[in-house]
Design an enzyme around this catalytic site. Sequence first.
Site, mmCIF file in Angstrom:
data_model
loop_
_atom_site.group_PDB
_atom_site.id
_atom_site.type_symbol
_atom_site.label_atom_id
_atom_site.label_comp_id
_atom_site.label_asym_id
_atom_site.label_seq_id
_atom_site.Cartn_x
_atom_site.Cartn_y
_atom_site.Cartn_z
ATOM 1 N N ALA A 135 55.667 62.513 40.206
ATOM 2 C CA ALA A 135 56.617 61.529 39.680
ATOM 3 C C ALA A 135 57.654 61.159 40.723
ATOM 4 C CB ALA A 135 57.290 62.074 38.420
ATOM 5 N N LYS A 138 57.358 61.390 44.012
ATOM 6 C CA LYS A 138 56.770 60.706 45.161
ATOM 7 C C LYS A 138 56.275 59.304 44.796
ATOM 8 C CE LYS A 138 57.634 63.908 48.111
ATOM 9 N NZ LYS A 138 58.648 63.690 49.176
ATOM 10 N N SER A 140 54.019 61.282 50.022
ATOM 11 C CA SER A 140 52.868 62.165 49.880
ATOM 12 C C SER A 140 51.683 61.356 49.365
ATOM 13 C CB SER A 140 53.191 63.289 48.891
ATOM 14 O OG SER A 140 52.032 64.023 48.538
ATOM 15 N N TYR A 183 56.333 66.649 40.672
ATOM 16 C CA TYR A 183 56.354 66.302 42.100
ATOM 17 C C TYR A 183 55.754 64.915 42.313
ATOM 18 C CZ TYR A 183 55.346 66.646 47.118
ATOM 19 O OH TYR A 183 55.271 66.415 48.476
#
Length: 269
Positions: free
Chosen positions: A152, A154, A137, A150
């Site tokens: 963290a 990615k 992402s 989230y």
Amino acid sequence: MQLRNARVVLTGASGGIGMAIAEAVCAAGARVLAVARHQEALAPLLKRYPDALCWVAADLTLPSDKRKVLAAAEEMGGVNLLINAAGVNHFAMLEQLEDSDINAMLAVNINAPICLTKLLLPLLKQADSAMVVNVGSTYGSIGYAGYASYCATKFALRGFSEALRRELADTRVSVLYVAPRATRTSMNSATAQALNDALKANVDDPQTVASAVIHAIAGDRRDLYLGWPERFFVRLNNLLPQLVDRGLRKQLPLIRRFSEKPENETLKP
């Protein structure tokens, strides 16, 4: 690498981006093992590509199910393309999350792709040419309020991809890291979508992401960052993070307001 006659293991195949990738690689002539917990969403594709697409039911947080994927890949005759597209997200400020929400993101977004890749590496190394594709992402490069956990996962997936690429540099296995920007999928909650609308954020269709991924695979790319100005902000964040801090600080009141909205409440910018 060539997609025609490639043998593909694709996780998250019933999700928005995963299903779009499944359709694209089948159309390109690959054989695809679609990994998903449920089959219903894949039924139309399974009917359209009966000779190219098969499904294995698996919860990738379970070691026994990861071994099911390995067995199915061996039965397919091996694998030369692993696409780790499974992922979960939860828009909320950190203190609003339950521990179970955080653990689920860690398990699905980072533990599962690392462990599955490790399990399938012997098969990948047997191929004349092979690739691991990790779908990350933009939030794997830019930390964003409301997505701390989230982000963290990615950031970790991006680091894993970079290290694995270097670890496999003397093999025939390459690694591609893909960083989509906001994408129109069911993974986004109503509040997350409302926030995107309020911020006038660019949101891609899954098919747009899938097409870019296919071209990156065919072009033997090492990374793919989708969207402008998102690619610019990734570079700016690397060079001048305090400048990005100031820009995102202005969005914080709006992010907090949307994070506090109940899911069933009508949301307006």
